[in-house]
Write an enzyme that holds these catalytic residues in place. Sequence first.
Site, PDB file in Angstrom:
ATOM      1  N   CYS A 145       5.971  24.603  22.340  1.00 33.19           N
ATOM      2  CA  CYS A 145       5.805  24.266  23.753  1.00 33.19           C
ATOM      3  C   CYS A 145       4.641  23.295  23.929  1.00 33.19           C
ATOM      4  O   CYS A 145       3.504  23.611  23.582  1.00 33.19           O
ATOM      5  CB  CYS A 145       5.548  25.513  24.587  1.00 33.19           C
ATOM      6  N   GLY A 155      19.969  22.295  27.773  1.00 35.12           N
ATOM      7  CA  GLY A 155      18.777  22.508  28.573  1.00 35.12           C
ATOM      8  C   GLY A 155      18.782  21.833  29.922  1.00 35.12           C
ATOM      9  O   GLY A 155      19.238  22.389  30.923  1.00 35.12           O
TER      10      GLY A 155
END
Length: 301
Positions: free
Chosen positions: A131, A266
Amino acid sequence: MADTRVNLLGITLDNPVIPASGTFGYGYEFADYYDINVLGSLSFKGTTLNARFGNDTPRIAECPSGLLNSVGLQNPGAKAVLNTELPKLQKCFHKKVMANISGFSAEEYVECVKILQESAAVGWLEINVSCPNVHGGGMSFGTTAKGAAEITAAVKKAAVKPVIIKLSPNVTDVAEIARACEGEGADGISLINTLLGMRMDLKTKKPVLKNVTGGLSGPAVFPVAVRMVYAVSRAVKIPVVGMGGITSAEDVLEMMMAGAAAVEVGAANLTDPFACKKIIEALPAAMDKYNIKSLSEITGG
């Protein structure tokens, strides 16, 4: 009749399409729109040990062929997910799901694994070492082979379910990092997470995002994702889950031909809540067009 089934680490999926973490909430939010059991699986929102509010706003910025996000792992914490979010999901989704886990230390990753693998709904543990939107955690572990291997080794000691390590594209040699994870016992690899990006506001003369940088996702990153999936699938012997800019059934086939055993969708979910459903429905016709009778013919390249 085209056979869309795939096998991911011992679990058979009706199709390879999995909504990616952070773009599909905890799944049940989409059940009002359609029967989410058409999905192969889903990877729920990135979860940390303790609740996080996330980054300050603005934390979303549009850009050509994609978007930048700097949400910062907003979530209610692992125990709340186990006790509240997953029971809600199990009422409307009857398949195994991926638990997407992040943290700021090896110990935090391990505690999250211990908590979330208690749920019967969890089939795989997707360990996010990639991330780009938090400081001192996430991607800081995944930018070196040593850091990624450290988290993998720690998690594998605690895990009783298959461990998939989610890797960052913001590195020099992603294949080297994948091999290091495999060496410490990773059962699978998923990639790519978002690419670091930035926008400037011409009126204020300041960065658009409060966090300054964010993660770029959407169709713009698809060729990068295909290249990295191709490289990693040839560097390791474990399954690879491919993601990054997938918007169509043809994209799914391309990603699988590059080496993916399954795929995650996504940013498309953020612009169209029916995106995954449409891709799944279009998959048999796309397979027929390219004379693919079964996805097992192309699974893993």
